[in-house]
Scaffold this active site. Structure first.
Site, PDB file in Angstrom:
ATOM      1  CE  LYS A   1      -3.869  -2.316   2.363  1.00  0.00           C
ATOM      2  NZ  LYS A   1      -4.866  -2.210   3.462  1.00  0.00           N
TER       3      LYS A   1
ATOM      4  CG  ASN B   1      -3.410  -2.612   6.808  1.00  0.00           C
ATOM      5  OD1 ASN B   1      -3.297  -2.154   5.677  1.00  0.00           O
ATOM      6  ND2 ASN B   1      -4.408  -3.389   7.154  1.00  0.00           N
TER       7      ASN B   1
ATOM      8  CG  HIS C   1      -5.110  -6.040  -0.525  1.00  0.00           C
ATOM      9  ND1 HIS C   1      -6.320  -6.105   0.134  1.00  0.00           N
ATOM     10  CD2 HIS C   1      -5.237  -6.824  -1.624  1.00  0.00           C
ATOM     11  CE1 HIS C   1      -7.144  -6.888  -0.564  1.00  0.00           C
ATOM     12  NE2 HIS C   1      -6.508  -7.333  -1.634  1.00  0.00           N
TER      13      HIS C   1
ATOM     14  CE1 TYR D   1      -9.295  -2.355   0.206  1.00  0.00           C
ATOM     15  CE2 TYR D   1      -8.825  -0.193  -0.698  1.00  0.00           C
ATOM     16  CZ  TYR D   1      -8.419  -1.313  -0.002  1.00  0.00           C
ATOM     17  OH  TYR D   1      -7.140  -1.398   0.485  1.00  0.00           O
TER      18      TYR D   1
ATOM     19  CD  GLU E   1      -8.543  -8.714  -4.077  1.00  0.00           C
ATOM     20  OE1 GLU E   1      -7.423  -9.162  -3.782  1.00  0.00           O
ATOM     21  OE2 GLU E   1      -9.428  -8.464  -3.222  1.00  0.00           O
TER      22      GLU E   1
ATOM     23  CB  THR F   1      -6.876  -6.567   9.387  1.00  0.00           C
ATOM     24  OG1 THR F   1      -7.040  -7.547   8.360  1.00  0.00           O
ATOM     25  CG2 THR F   1      -7.185  -5.189   8.836  1.00  0.00           C
TER      26      THR F   1
HETATM   27  P1  CMP Z   1      -7.505  -4.803   3.894  1.00  0.00           P
HETATM   28  O1  CMP Z   1      -7.932  -6.060   4.547  1.00  0.00           O
HETATM   29  O2  CMP Z   1      -6.380  -4.789   2.963  1.00  0.00           O
HETATM   30  O3  CMP Z   1      -8.776  -4.188   3.133  1.00  0.00           O
HETATM   31  C1  CMP Z   1      -9.766  -3.522   3.869  1.00  0.00           C
HETATM   32  C2  CMP Z   1      -9.081  -2.502   4.708  1.00  0.00           C
HETATM   33  O4  CMP Z   1      -9.933  -1.701   5.464  1.00  0.00           O
HETATM   34  C3  CMP Z   1      -8.229  -3.191   5.739  1.00  0.00           C
HETATM   35  O5  CMP Z   1      -7.144  -3.740   5.054  1.00  0.00           O
HETATM   36  C4  CMP Z   1      -7.931  -2.065   6.704  1.00  0.00           C
HETATM   37  O6  CMP Z   1      -6.750  -1.387   6.351  1.00  0.00           O
HETATM   38  C5  CMP Z   1      -9.120  -1.156   6.467  1.00  0.00           C
HETATM   39  N1  CMP Z   1      -9.942  -1.026   7.637  1.00  0.00           N
HETATM   40  C6  CMP Z   1     -10.595  -1.999   8.292  1.00  0.00           C
HETATM   41  N2  CMP Z   1     -11.291  -1.497   9.316  1.00  0.00           N
HETATM   42  C7  CMP Z   1     -11.066  -0.161   9.293  1.00  0.00           C
HETATM   43  C8  CMP Z   1     -11.500   0.929  10.098  1.00  0.00           C
HETATM   44  N3  CMP Z   1     -12.323   0.731  11.123  1.00  0.00           N
HETATM   45  N4  CMP Z   1     -11.074   2.160   9.765  1.00  0.00           N
HETATM   46  C9  CMP Z   1     -10.253   2.354   8.725  1.00  0.00           C
HETATM   47  N5  CMP Z   1      -9.817   1.368   7.923  1.00  0.00           N
HETATM   48  C10 CMP Z   1     -10.218   0.135   8.222  1.00  0.00           C
END
Ligand code: CMP
Length: 138
Positions: A10, A113, A116, A50, A127, A92
């Site tokens: 990311k 984070n 992905h 997304y 994807e 996550t």
């Molecule tokens: P990922 O699983 O790559 O894709 C969905 C993303 O949503 C996840 O990583 C997190 O980075 C993000 N995410 C999940 N919960 C939250 C939240 N409460 N606030 C902001 N981002 C979120």
């Protein structure tokens, strides 16, 4: 079974120059890189990627973040690579990602984070199709 998965460093991971470290981990594990590119995601692609989170309160933030700078998109192949890559990524929630995992070692926030990874065969296929043309994969 031999699978392929979609992984993406990311914008935070690219800015922090973690691409090499991350590629290195999957190479050393024994997975095979089938395609890779540094790209700036458009808002349109971000919303498609997304789509399953469209109704979440953090959807706008998610799209804004993933389009905030270049990402490093990759396709990897190997034995059970979909679930094993997710183990290597870590949970996550950074409060739950174990040391030794990518998120456990490099991230402290839920939204920024670092990486992905597809969570199922169906999402991997979807994807990879969103991000890569056939002629970009070996
Ligand atoms: P990922 O699983 O790559 O894709 C969905 C993303 O949503 C996840 O990583 C997190 O980075 C993000 N995410 C999940 N919960 C939250 C939240 N409460 N606030 C902001 N981002 C979120």
């Amino acid at each position: 079974a031999i699978q392929t998965t979609f992984l993406m460093v990311k914008p935070d991971g690219v800015k922090r120059q973690l691409v090499g470290e991350i590629v290195d981990r999957f190479e050393r594990k024994g997975f095979e890189l089938k395609g890779a590119k540094l790209i700036q995601i458009t808002e349109e692609l971000a919303k498609k990627h997304y789509a399953e989170h469209a109704e979440r309160p953090f959807f706008g933030e998610l799209v804004e973040f993933i389009t905030s700078g270049p990402v490093f998109a990759m396709v990897w192949e190997g034995e059970n690579v979909i679930s094993v890559a997710r183990l290597m990524m870590g949970a996550t929630n950074p409060a739950e990602s174990a040391p030794g995992t990518i998120r456990g070692d490099f991230s402290t926030t839920l939204s920024h984070n670092v990486i992905h990874g597809s969570d199922s065969l169906a999402s991997a296929e979807r994807e990879i199709g969103l991000f890569f043309n056939e002629n970009e994969l070996v």
